[in-house]
Design a protein around this motif. Structure first.
Motif, PDB file in Angstrom:
ATOM      1  N   ILE A  36       1.322  -1.049  -0.078  1.00  0.00           N
ATOM      2  CA  ILE A  36      -0.182   0.094  -0.284  1.00  0.00           C
ATOM      3  C   ILE A  36       0.816   1.242   0.480  1.00  0.00           C
ATOM      4  N   LEU A  87       2.573  -4.903   3.294  1.00  0.00           N
ATOM      5  CA  LEU A  87       2.371  -6.334   3.759  1.00  0.00           C
ATOM      6  C   LEU A  87       2.470  -7.365   4.239  1.00  0.00           C
ATOM      7  N   ILE A 127       6.221  -3.305   7.556  1.00  0.00           N
ATOM      8  CA  ILE A 127       7.067  -2.426   6.941  1.00  0.00           C
ATOM      9  C   ILE A 127       7.027  -1.480   6.730  1.00  0.00           C
ATOM     10  N   ARG A 128       6.668  -0.117   7.125  1.00  0.00           N
ATOM     11  CA  ARG A 128       5.882   1.151   6.617  1.00  0.00           C
ATOM     12  C   ARG A 128       7.299   1.669   6.924  1.00  0.00           C
ATOM     13  N   GLN A 166       3.357   0.987   2.679  1.00  0.00           N
ATOM     14  CA  GLN A 166       3.661   0.206   3.545  1.00  0.00           C
ATOM     15  C   GLN A 166       3.598  -0.567   3.399  1.00  0.00           C
TER      16      GLN A 166
END
Lengths: 247, 247, 247, 247
Positions: free
Chosen positions: C130, C200, C210-211, C198
């Motif tokens: 995303i 997911l 992880i973002r 991010q």
């Protein structure tokens, strides 16, 4: 066009507000007043509303002057405390012509977060607050986090919610933060954040989170504009933006 | 087909592991052993690998028995401490035939989180850990959070990173958590969480977050299967899954 | 002190870089060159490293000039494509004296995100990306998201990971985004974001996230400084910051 | 003690509800009815409230029977559509003695999320929905996400909010999701999630997020208990839990 005077127009919030008000439909800044300027400019320019971003001790005099001259006023100055608010209420008297709107927090996002957190908290078994700010901030927890926790605690008390479940027996010394009215508030201080907060709620098999991230003071401008628009239609004293926002 | 014996097969991790191993390609459980059963079943069933989810004091005897009988073994029992590990190393001797893989944490997600946090931490000015668990947990911070903070601190020390910036002067008493080797660890206890953790890193104008949420023990099964698969090809003692995972 | 020339010094990245380089230990800017200035200033000022933030067609000439004059160079100019990179490789020849470091992305956070996503993706059953950017961005998905998805797909192919599970039968038309090499990339466009992403990942009973959030171009400066520091010790052509960062 | 009959007591929601109702203060299950059982058991056991988790076509007959016998009823059966609701309204007539509470969604978290999203959306320039479900789900977007987007769109229309800003010119084909009434809804399908959703809102310099994660059907039980408690005091037809929750 509503004619607006900005007091403290050269400060950071003042100058940003001048820009935002001039960009808003139906509003225009007709007087930018700062240190050493006379308040007479407010009436000379025909301002209907004054927006004060000065200093607490100056702000009270400014407000009293505005009441006397029939100008509505929005007080955005931080540190405008209960004693000053009482002085304003007394000056307004029983049949106030002016509206005085004292706004401790112009962030609509923060206001919504607090409102929603207070509404939701009684529906969940657990609730904790995590606030994240830049590492140059000297106080922890943040004022908004403390206020959020107080509102959550009040809302749960009123709903008859039980205390938060917590079986912790070993908890060395805490990281950074506090328990406010029984609500844990964790304070993160990290470069990259300006002002962020999340409210975590949890029940069996679910989590519910409200989060607000503010990256710069432009995020306060929708609240400033709403306050300036709303001040005129509210004779007497109003504290907080909730009513103006229709919340 | 690799033939596997599960010791402690009726426990929660043991029984879940039996299911997972039988569902995995190339593995089958040939012996399910629990309290009162004889270890002779392991060799009788022709097991090549044993997986131990018993109790710390029993587990050591089980491992020594496996070494003696040339069976590779994965130790998943929690509390298998340094003293027991030393006893295993001594029993294996200089030219070990068996492989013994001691796994303190089967969560691949948690292992990746720790690994990535240690790698990334020297590149950012700030780092804090927030761990979120169910409110029936008695210890705070969690073991994984403490280990994560230790790895972050070691990685930053090695890289010559400066201390974390923090201008806080008023910080009443902390909420829940600890500073571990200088790294703040915030412990949230809320219904709805099982075992979650995020590592927040920040530099000027940016934030970097690694987060792992575990909702039930099925999330450990990929790690269990990887351990069972990897044990046979590693004669001698191995601690931790990193090597098996190729990290 | 390493002496640095900045080409395109008046642009947004160039001027920010001048500030960052001068603030960094062991580096100083000795030449700020922009449109109309002669490259002779680079050698006249004794610069050892040049940092190019100009335009793709100008940048190639600049690099060739630097190679000829024995100045190491970091290319930060976007759009420095494969054809230009080939021209540089050819100009460097077999025994290059200069180092040329072409950096498509100076964000260390983004580089770590891509690296970690590629490492972790084969360990999880599902992965989706995303990305969240400001609504004035014209392309979707973002270049970083496309690159991330490609790296994830390559890493899963190499590990022999199966396709992503997806039982969806009714999916009207998609919101915004794309499938890149089989990896769904969702593109959010919302005011308030600058560049966020991010990744997911999910397996039975767990999620791994992880973002990276970037709020302004100051977040690129640690990468710029690392590139300038690393260029001198790498004769020949290097593409990407990974090696300089020790990843 | 309020005496409750559960219809469809052996189903997944029914059996979980029996447990939750018996665990709740002031409620007890006096009849557990399933396929083949006679509804006469409801009255024979003296039930004051019936909770229906059967099938749409059976549920309508059950409700009509309850109305006839003066038993309040909560309908939790999914697929209880507008036509069936109209039939109930007609059966209740002008002076209803029974209360019929039709509940399309028992998740208090989801109800709060929708309510808060609709309230907040007009205050922000941008809003998008990201819903995350397990990969065995066949429909995208989820029903809750569609409903959320409809409520957001209606709320913005009513407030006179402008369209969402979006400069996207290249957007290949979308990942998974839809635009609902102009609101982008992104659908993530990943193992590890059960039912999660976030509503992202953004304005200049800020983001506002509401997120709900549901991990199993125990998260519906507080809504079931609230519905059973509230049904008796609401003669006539009520659709949705909002009123019972005091929202």
């Amino acid at each position: 066009m509503t004619r607006v005077a900005v007091l403290g127009a050269k400060g950071r919030m003042g100058s940003e507000s001048v820009r935002a008000i001039n960009a808003a439909d139906g509003l225009e800044v007709v007087a930018e007043i700062d240190l050493g300027d006379s308040l007479d400019q407010v009436t000379a320019a025909g301002a209907e509303v004054a927006l004060d971003f000065t200093q607490p001790h100056v702000a009270l005099d400014n407000v009293l002057w505005c009441i006397e001259h029939g100008v509505d006023v929005v007080v955005g100055t931080s540190g405008f405390d209960d004693e000053r608010i009482a002085a304003v209420r007394s000056a307004l008297g029983d049949s106030p012509a002016s509206g005085v709107l004292v706004v401790p927090n112009f962030s609509i996002g923060a206001i919504l977060m607090m409102r929603f957190a207070a509404t939701a908290a009684p529906f969940f078994e657990s609730v904790e607050v995590i606030e994240m700010h830049h590492p140059d901030k000297v106080d922890a927890p943040s004022g908004t986090a403390v206020r959020t926790a107080e509102l959550i605690a009040a809302s749960r008390r009123e709903a008859g919610s039980p205390g938060l479940p917590d079986a912790t027996t070993t908890d060395p010394d805490g990281a950074r933060g506090a328990k406010i009215d029984g609500i844990p508030v964790h304070s993160v201080r990290a470069r990259g954040f300006v002002a962020s907060q999340q409210v975590l709620m949890g029940g069996a098999g679910e989590e519910f989170t409200i989060r607000h991230d503010s990256h710069d003071r432009t995020s306060f401008m929708p609240g400033v504009v709403a306050a300036v628009r709303g001040a005129g239609s509210r004779p007497g004293l109003t504290v907080g933006l909730d009513d103006v926002l229709g919340l």
